[in-house]
Design a protein around this motif. Structure first.
Motif, mmCIF file in Angstrom:
data_model
loop_
_atom_site.group_PDB
_atom_site.id
_atom_site.type_symbol
_atom_site.label_atom_id
_atom_site.label_comp_id
_atom_site.label_asym_id
_atom_site.label_seq_id
_atom_site.Cartn_x
_atom_site.Cartn_y
_atom_site.Cartn_z
ATOM 1 N N LEU A 81 20.353 43.855 -1.137
ATOM 2 C CA LEU A 81 21.025 43.193 -0.017
ATOM 3 C C LEU A 81 20.214 42.000 0.472
ATOM 4 C CD1 LEU A 81 22.558 45.984 2.254
ATOM 5 C CD2 LEU A 81 23.538 44.822 0.273
ATOM 6 N N ALA A 82 18.886 42.165 0.489
ATOM 7 C CA ALA A 82 18.021 41.089 0.986
ATOM 8 C C ALA A 82 18.093 39.848 0.104
ATOM 9 C CB ALA A 82 16.579 41.578 1.093
ATOM 10 N N LYS A 83 18.441 40.018 -1.173
ATOM 11 C CA LYS A 83 18.516 38.882 -2.091
ATOM 12 C C LYS A 83 19.842 38.136 -1.973
ATOM 13 C CE LYS A 83 15.372 40.867 -5.543
ATOM 14 N NZ LYS A 83 15.266 41.431 -6.913
ATOM 15 N N LEU A 84 20.816 38.748 -1.301
ATOM 16 C CA LEU A 84 22.103 38.087 -1.100
ATOM 17 C C LEU A 84 22.010 37.096 0.047
ATOM 18 C CD1 LEU A 84 24.556 41.141 -1.298
ATOM 19 C CD2 LEU A 84 24.019 39.513 -3.115
ATOM 20 N N ASP A 134 8.798 43.077 11.854
ATOM 21 C CA ASP A 134 9.493 42.490 10.708
ATOM 22 C C ASP A 134 9.744 43.567 9.651
ATOM 23 O OD1 ASP A 134 9.427 39.997 11.891
ATOM 24 O OD2 ASP A 134 7.606 39.366 10.839
ATOM 25 N N VAL A 135 10.987 43.671 9.194
ATOM 26 C CA VAL A 135 11.331 44.725 8.230
ATOM 27 C C VAL A 135 12.027 44.207 6.980
ATOM 28 C CG1 VAL A 135 11.426 46.633 9.892
ATOM 29 C CG2 VAL A 135 13.460 45.183 9.548
ATOM 30 N N ASN A 139 17.253 35.066 3.257
ATOM 31 C CA ASN A 139 17.328 33.596 3.278
ATOM 32 C C ASN A 139 16.013 32.975 3.729
ATOM 33 O OD1 ASN A 139 19.952 34.035 2.542
ATOM 34 N ND2 ASN A 139 20.884 32.895 4.218
ATOM 35 N N GLY A 140 14.909 33.627 3.369
ATOM 36 C CA GLY A 140 13.597 33.108 3.714
ATOM 37 C C GLY A 140 13.191 33.330 5.151
ATOM 38 N N LYS A 141 13.980 34.091 5.899
ATOM 39 C CA LYS A 141 13.703 34.332 7.310
ATOM 40 C C LYS A 141 13.369 35.801 7.537
ATOM 41 C CE LYS A 141 16.901 30.642 8.563
ATOM 42 N NZ LYS A 141 15.841 29.638 8.788
ATOM 43 N N LEU A 145 14.665 44.764 13.245
ATOM 44 C CA LEU A 145 15.887 45.501 13.571
ATOM 45 C C LEU A 145 16.508 44.949 14.850
ATOM 46 C CD1 LEU A 145 14.836 49.168 12.708
ATOM 47 C CD2 LEU A 145 16.453 47.726 11.454
ATOM 48 N N ASN A 146 15.677 44.550 15.801
ATOM 49 C CA ASN A 146 16.199 43.928 17.024
ATOM 50 C C ASN A 146 16.961 42.647 16.711
ATOM 51 O OD1 ASN A 146 15.442 45.781 18.958
ATOM 52 N ND2 ASN A 146 13.510 44.766 19.453
ATOM 53 N N ASP A 147 16.463 41.862 15.755
ATOM 54 C CA ASP A 147 17.169 40.645 15.371
ATOM 55 C C ASP A 147 18.560 40.971 14.852
ATOM 56 O OD1 ASP A 147 15.079 38.862 15.984
ATOM 57 O OD2 ASP A 147 14.180 39.083 13.991
ATOM 58 N N ILE A 148 18.632 41.966 13.980
ATOM 59 C CA ILE A 148 19.925 42.321 13.384
ATOM 60 C C ILE A 148 20.918 42.781 14.448
ATOM 61 C CG2 ILE A 148 21.109 43.905 11.808
ATOM 62 C CD1 ILE A 148 18.556 43.909 10.090
ATOM 63 N N GLU A 149 20.456 43.635 15.343
ATOM 64 C CA GLU A 149 21.374 44.187 16.345
ATOM 65 C C GLU A 149 21.666 43.212 17.475
ATOM 66 O OE1 GLU A 149 21.937 48.055 19.324
ATOM 67 O OE2 GLU A 149 20.095 47.842 18.148
ATOM 68 N N HIS A 150 20.618 42.631 18.050
ATOM 69 C CA HIS A 150 20.779 41.897 19.305
ATOM 70 C C HIS A 150 20.902 40.388 19.155
ATOM 71 C CE1 HIS A 150 19.890 45.738 21.041
ATOM 72 N NE2 HIS A 150 18.705 45.767 20.467
ATOM 73 N N ARG A 151 20.574 39.857 17.958
ATOM 74 C CA ARG A 151 20.673 38.411 17.761
ATOM 75 C C ARG A 151 21.741 38.041 16.723
ATOM 76 N NH1 ARG A 151 15.437 35.134 17.168
ATOM 77 N NH2 ARG A 151 16.855 33.621 18.152
ATOM 78 N N ILE A 152 22.244 39.068 16.037
ATOM 79 C CA ILE A 152 23.292 38.810 15.051
ATOM 80 C C ILE A 152 24.554 39.608 15.388
ATOM 81 C CG2 ILE A 152 23.923 38.952 12.608
ATOM 82 C CD1 ILE A 152 20.948 38.558 11.932
ATOM 83 N N LEU A 153 24.500 40.917 15.282
ATOM 84 C CA LEU A 153 25.704 41.735 15.460
ATOM 85 C C LEU A 153 26.327 41.604 16.853
ATOM 86 C CD1 LEU A 153 24.608 44.959 13.551
ATOM 87 C CD2 LEU A 153 26.596 43.549 13.003
#
Length: 259
Positions: A81-84, A134-135, A139-141, A145-153
């Protein structure tokens, strides 16, 4: 003395815990709605089928039974998934991608540190859990988990049911779903999760007092504000539509493990 210091650190970490606000990371608000390709989550579904069990109102994970082969499968799934580039997919695919990735990483964190009593024991000495670390790199970033939940989803989809989808490996958390999210089943899974979390799992009413999951307190604004909580809850549990009594909150951070 060392023991006392550790206890004080734990108390400080717990007392300073607060739910992050929704804070859009603009880079991730892109999609390609013309792309009809689907992202496979077969490996994740295989692990769910093998190790997730339903017991009463909970779904529990058999962390102590996961084979080395399946641990490798989980790692490979996350790496795939990370490579997509999720931005090259339509939004419906992206939502399933982020939710499954979040949940898979959470399970991997537990497995990497098992046995552990609670996910809150992970992270640094002064951390309350691993959510700020960081987990994964996409895309090089580097993302947490906080980023995924609170800054994206949360900020991109603005759907309170997201709180029923992401799982924090705790008994107090809405259940880890028995199906991997896909673009096709997301709405049905979210509705089913909301119905379950709005009744036995997250809401208990005794007389004039309602005990709610702390999720409704931490993220009240996502549910329309504290005074509107039961307007949201009653969409999935109509029996609570006119509730106007006392409200308390509780959350169980114990690991969602099957014995």
């Amino acid at each position: 003395m060392k023991r006392l210091l550790l206890l004080l650190c734990a108390l400080v970490s717990f007392s300073t815990f607060s739910a992050p606000k929704s804070d859009l990371w603009p880079y991730w608000k892109q999609s390609n709605e013309a792309n009809q390709n689907q992202i496979s989550h077969q490996e994740w579904q295989q692990l769910i089928d093998t190790y997730l069990v339903e017991q009463g109102e909970n779904t529990l994970f058999r962390y102590n039974k996961v084979s080395s082969t399946h641990k490798a499968t989980l790692k490979q799934y996350i790496q795939r998934l990370a490579k997509l580039d999720p931005l090259q997919y339509k939004q419906a695919e992206q939502y399933a991608y982020w939710v499954n990735l979040y949940n898979a990483i959470t399970v991997k964190l537990i497995l990497d540190n098992y046995p552990v009593e609670s996910i809150t024991k992970l992270g640094g000495l002064f951390s309350f859990g691993p959510w700020g670390e960081d987990v994964v790199v996409i895309n090089g970033k580097s993302l947490t988990l906080n980023d995924i939940e609170h800054r994206i989803l949360r900020p991109i989809w603005n759907d309170p049911r997201t709180h029923y989808a992401v799982n924090c490996a705790s008994l107090g958390c809405p259940n880890l779903q028995t199906l991997a999210f896909t673009a096709d089943n997301t709405q049905a899974l979210l509705d089913n999760a909301a119905k379950h979390s709005s009744t036995a799992k997250g809401v208990s009413v005794q007389g004039n007092t309602a005990q709610l999951s702390s999720i409704y307190e931490w993220f009240a604004n996502d549910f329309g504000g504290e005074k509107q909580l039961f307007n949201h809850i009653s969409k999935y549990a109509p029996q609570y539509k006119n509730f106007s009594g006392k409200v308390t909150y509780e959350y169980d951070w114990s690991l969602n493990q099957a014995q």
